[in-house]
Design an enzyme around this catalytic site. Structure first.
Site, mmCIF file in Angstrom:
data_model
loop_
_atom_site.group_PDB
_atom_site.id
_atom_site.type_symbol
_atom_site.label_atom_id
_atom_site.label_comp_id
_atom_site.label_asym_id
_atom_site.label_seq_id
_atom_site.Cartn_x
_atom_site.Cartn_y
_atom_site.Cartn_z
ATOM 1 N N GLU A 1 101.155 19.016 90.790
ATOM 2 C CA GLU A 1 100.764 20.050 90.123
ATOM 3 C C GLU A 1 99.901 19.841 88.832
ATOM 4 O O GLU A 1 99.966 18.929 88.379
ATOM 5 C CB GLU A 1 101.962 20.871 89.896
ATOM 6 C CG GLU A 1 102.844 21.343 90.564
ATOM 7 C CD GLU A 1 104.400 21.903 90.003
ATOM 8 O OE1 GLU A 1 105.234 22.507 90.977
ATOM 9 O OE2 GLU A 1 104.189 22.352 88.805
ATOM 10 N N CYS B 1 96.528 20.831 81.875
ATOM 11 C CA CYS B 1 97.575 19.855 82.258
ATOM 12 C C CYS B 1 97.596 18.985 83.344
ATOM 13 O O CYS B 1 97.714 19.603 84.473
ATOM 14 C CB CYS B 1 98.881 20.706 81.960
ATOM 15 S SG CYS B 1 100.571 19.776 81.991
ATOM 16 N N CYS C 1 108.767 11.669 89.493
ATOM 17 C CA CYS C 1 109.040 10.677 88.419
ATOM 18 C C CYS C 1 110.363 10.046 88.172
ATOM 19 O O CYS C 1 111.235 10.308 88.951
ATOM 20 C CB CYS C 1 109.126 11.770 87.009
ATOM 21 S SG CYS C 1 109.138 10.990 85.382
ATOM 22 N N CYS D 1 114.641 13.322 82.866
ATOM 23 C CA CYS D 1 115.063 14.019 81.958
ATOM 24 C C CYS D 1 115.712 15.349 82.471
ATOM 25 O O CYS D 1 115.406 15.978 83.317
ATOM 26 C CB CYS D 1 113.681 14.594 81.258
ATOM 27 S SG CYS D 1 112.719 13.214 80.698
ATOM 28 N N CYS E 1 114.240 19.056 82.840
ATOM 29 C CA CYS E 1 112.987 19.151 83.616
ATOM 30 C C CYS E 1 113.102 19.060 85.040
ATOM 31 O O CYS E 1 113.588 18.223 85.518
ATOM 32 C CB CYS E 1 111.891 17.665 83.310
ATOM 33 S SG CYS E 1 110.589 17.706 84.240
ATOM 34 N N GLU F 1 105.510 10.070 84.067
ATOM 35 C CA GLU F 1 105.416 9.466 82.815
ATOM 36 C C GLU F 1 104.204 8.773 82.819
ATOM 37 O O GLU F 1 104.141 7.502 83.487
ATOM 38 C CB GLU F 1 106.622 8.626 82.557
ATOM 39 C CG GLU F 1 106.629 7.575 81.472
ATOM 40 C CD GLU F 1 106.122 8.409 79.957
ATOM 41 O OE1 GLU F 1 107.158 8.899 79.760
ATOM 42 O OE2 GLU F 1 105.228 7.929 79.481
ATOM 43 N N SER G 1 101.256 12.622 76.628
ATOM 44 C CA SER G 1 102.653 12.780 75.935
ATOM 45 C C SER G 1 103.677 11.930 76.950
ATOM 46 O O SER G 1 103.391 11.596 78.023
ATOM 47 C CB SER G 1 103.107 14.129 76.745
ATOM 48 O OG SER G 1 104.492 14.408 76.423
ATOM 49 N N SER H 1 108.055 13.540 73.436
ATOM 50 C CA SER H 1 109.050 14.286 74.028
ATOM 51 C C SER H 1 110.438 13.686 73.299
ATOM 52 O O SER H 1 111.016 12.997 73.671
ATOM 53 C CB SER H 1 109.459 14.085 75.403
ATOM 54 O OG SER H 1 108.276 14.937 76.180
ATOM 55 N N LEU H 2 110.718 14.365 72.174
ATOM 56 C CA LEU H 2 111.925 14.143 71.184
ATOM 57 C C LEU H 2 113.032 14.856 71.967
ATOM 58 O O LEU H 2 114.078 14.258 72.166
ATOM 59 C CB LEU H 2 111.417 14.256 70.024
ATOM 60 C CG LEU H 2 112.583 13.545 68.931
ATOM 61 C CD1 LEU H 2 112.644 12.170 69.127
ATOM 62 C CD2 LEU H 2 112.143 13.965 67.573
ATOM 63 N N ASN I 1 112.233 26.645 79.893
ATOM 64 C CA ASN I 1 111.620 27.348 81.079
ATOM 65 C C ASN I 1 112.778 27.210 82.017
ATOM 66 O O ASN I 1 112.731 26.242 82.832
ATOM 67 C CB ASN I 1 110.363 26.800 81.158
ATOM 68 C CG ASN I 1 109.670 28.038 81.997
ATOM 69 O OD1 ASN I 1 110.002 29.081 82.529
ATOM 70 N ND2 ASN I 1 108.276 27.659 82.155
ATOM 71 N N CYS J 1 107.490 22.630 85.212
ATOM 72 C CA CYS J 1 106.846 21.792 86.049
ATOM 73 C C CYS J 1 107.662 21.034 87.050
ATOM 74 O O CYS J 1 108.665 20.730 86.747
ATOM 75 C CB CYS J 1 106.729 20.612 84.648
ATOM 76 S SG CYS J 1 105.622 19.156 85.463
#
Ligand code: SF4
Length: 394
Positions: A126, A141, A148, A152, A155, A206, A237, A259-260, A336, A379
């Protein structure tokens, strides 16, 4: 506790080499068409010159080609009018200047546009265009991996297993195809207005686990004789691949976003499992070392607001404490939700209270407006839904 603690430069370098060797296993093969022609997008200037020499041409032809491919955005050799007819024919026999195929395009009522791009091996990723609220500029983006490894928990892409890295051609190709969509060729000069004015490397994957391809793609995008987007207009990022962060800053000098999402290792281990390898302290040390970070070029910390999980006022105060001395900005992102996601979005009031504590401490902490809510905006969601539909139809 932390399994890998690179305490010395040697250990850090060894860890970096290990990451590079491991991630290279997921690289795609060089791109060729079914009739054996090679893709020119994604080659470095040196590689392009070597291809010219291999076909008996002078290396300077690479400069001409570069201009047509990356400045003019031309995909048909026949349109490259500064190159003589016989050479154009010879180029067309050996090479292609391709674009990914857009298998889905969704445009939201707020003008956010999302593409599902497919590559020659059928893999899809995407790409999203997010216009600025003034609508005369915006961010693209881009993705760097199909799936991935990092899982996370907030996500959607993290629910898809890693299939492979994207090659440089596929990373640059997303931006070029987005530009086609907005007819933004030839490349505007860096000081001229443009709709696709910035890039955020923040899509699927990543990027620091696909460093070589990402770096090659970004060098192509930053080249002043082509697309010409400066490093200040590009933000990479990361979830915190600490051993690769120094290299990214030294070699590319792009803006950094991290990304914290949590202020204790206990919680971050759960939300961003990479934290078990590179905990918050190491991550923030790497941010403090990040070359070029300054008050003029602050590091962005992404913080997704999860109701009752990470959004208390005590956590906001701890965030202020952790970031002390760092040139930082904090993006507060309303979560989201996607089907099956384990979290809910923080209330507007709680997000505002959290933001006020950060603002009072001197940190810019904008609350991101949710974008593209009427399309499959999380995402990775468009990819999953389109695969599901295809399976149901087949
Ligand atoms: S947030 Fe980024 S690194 Fe984490 S799972 Fe999603 S795509 Fe991967």
């Amino acid at each position: 506790m932390n399994a890998v603690t690179p305490a010395t430069p040697e250990l850090t370098a060894a860890e970096r080499d290990r990451i590079l060797a491991k991630t290279a296993l997921f690289n795609p093969p060089p791109i060729t068409t079914a009739d054996g022609r090679r893709e020119l997008v994604g080659l470095s200037r040196e590689e392009l010159a070597a291809e010219m020499v291999a076909m008996g041409e002078k290396p300077f032809r690479a400069k001409q080609l570069w201009h047509w491919i990356y400045h003019q955005g031309v995909t048909d050799f026949a349109a490259m009018s500064s190159i003589a007819g016989p050479m154009r024919a010879a180029l067309a026999e050996r090479f292609v200047v391709g674009r990914p195929q857009a298998t889905e395009v969704q445009t939201s009522s707020d003008e956010t546009r999302k593409w599902l791009f497919r590559w020659r091996d059928g893999q899809e990723v995407e790409t999203v265009y997010i216009p600025d609220r003034h609508a005369d500029r915006g961010a693209v983006c881009i993705s760097t991996q199909v799936g991935c490894t990092l899982s996370c928990r907030f996500c959607h892409t993290g629910t898809q297993k890693l299939v492979r890295n994207l090659g440089a051609a596929e990373i640059v190709g997303q931006f070029m195809a987005a530009r086609d969509s907005y007819a933004e060729w030839p490349s505007p000069k860096d000081d001229q207005p443009r709709l696709l004015s910035t890039i955020v490397v923040m899509g699927m994957g990543e990027p620091l686990y696909n460093y070589e391809n990402t770096a090659k793609a970004l060098r192509i995008i930053m080249d002043g004789e082509g697309i010409g987007l400066s490093r200040r207009r590009i933000t990479l990022s990361t979830s915190g691949v600490v051993p690769m962060m120094d290299r990214c800053g030294e070699e590319l000098g792009v803006n950094l976003a991290v990304s914290l999402h949590a202020v204790t290792d206990e919680l971050r281990n759960e939300i961003v499992p990479l934290n078990r390898k590179y905990p918050i302290r190491e991550l923030l040390d790497a941010c403090r070392r990040y070359p070029g970070a300054s008050n003029a070029r602050r590091i962005t910390f992404e913080y997704v607001m999860l109701r009752g999980v990470n959004d208390s006022e005590a956590e906001a105060r701890e965030l202020v404490r952790l970031l002390a001395g760092l040139p930082a900005k904090i993006n507060l992102i309303p979560f989201n939700p996607w089907p099956g996601s384990p979290y809910q979005t923080s209330t507007h009031e709680q997000t505002a209270r959290f933001a006020a504590i950060l603002n009072d401490a001197g940190y810019s902490s904008p609350i991101r407006r949710p974008r593209g809510r009427d399309i499959l905006a999380a995402c990775g969601q468009l990819k999953t839904e389109s695969e599901r539909e295809r399976k149901a139809a087949g």
